[in-house]
Each structure stands twice: as structure tokens, then as C-alpha cells.
Scaffold this active site. Structure first.
Site, PDB file in Angstrom:
ATOM      1  N   ARG A  18       0.834  -1.217   0.000  1.00 54.34           N
ATOM      2  CA  ARG A  18       0.000   0.000   0.000  1.00 54.34           C
ATOM      3  C   ARG A  18       0.861   1.257   0.000  1.00 54.34           C
ATOM      4  NH1 ARG A  18      -3.222  -0.074   4.908  1.00 54.34           N
ATOM      5  NH2 ARG A  18      -1.499  -1.316   5.652  1.00 54.34           N
ATOM      6  N   ASN A  36      -6.281  -2.749   2.594  1.00 54.41           N
ATOM      7  CA  ASN A  36      -6.292  -4.205   2.717  1.00 54.41           C
ATOM      8  C   ASN A  36      -7.721  -4.687   2.868  1.00 54.41           C
ATOM      9  OD1 ASN A  36      -3.502  -4.414   2.654  1.00 54.41           O
ATOM     10  ND2 ASN A  36      -3.291  -4.430   4.874  1.00 54.41           N
TER      11      ASN A  36
END
Length: 88
Positions: A18, A36
């Protein structure tokens, strides 16, 4: 302005995926988010120039140095563009 939702599958959680995505998205001038999901995937929503979205898609397919990307699927996204690119 274009927008897309990407679903990224593979070993993409706990490997700075990320943060890596955010870095590339910001460099490309995109806004959106990477988060997520409970099933192990990462969802990326991005808004901006169509060419920048295509470049982000290539970055997602390569992944971060410690990740393993098995598949990236792209979907249209209708939503309001945020002011920044964040991770959740």
C-alpha cells in the site's frame, strides 16, 4: 477525469504494498486510496488522468519489492475524487 478500482491478488499484505502504491500514485498526480481487504487482497481506487491510471496499473502488476502479485483486475469506479491518496 477518469477513475478506476483495482483489485490486487497475491502476497500483497504486510509487504509495504500500500505504501509503495501511494508513492507511485502521488508521483503520478492521482488521488484515491489503497486498503487491505479481509480476504488478503488489496483494493486500490484511483482518480486522475487516464494515462496516469494506466501507468499505475502497470506499477500494481509489478508490486512492491517484497510482494508477489498474481493478478490485477480493473473495474470502472463512479465516486467522488478525494483530495489526496491515502492508505487504510
Amino acid at each position: 477525469m477518469a477513475a478506476a478500482r483495482f483489485m490486487v491478488e497475491g502476497h500483497v499484505q504486510g509487504v509495504f504494498f500500500r505504501a509503495h502504491t501511494r508513492q507511485h500514485a502521488c508521483r503520478l498526480g492521482l488521488t484515491g486510496m489503497a486498503r487491505n481487504l479481509e480476504d488478503g487482497r488489496v483494493q486500490v481506487i484511483a482518480h486522475g488522468d487516464a494515462a496516469a491510471l494506466a501507468e499505475l496499473e502497470q506499477c500494481l502488476q509489478q508490486g512492491s519489492p517484497r510482494s508477489r502479485v498474481d493478478r490485477v483486475t480493473r473495474h470502472p469506479h463512479d465516486g467522488e475524487a478525494p483530495d489526496d491518496f491515502v492508505t487504510a
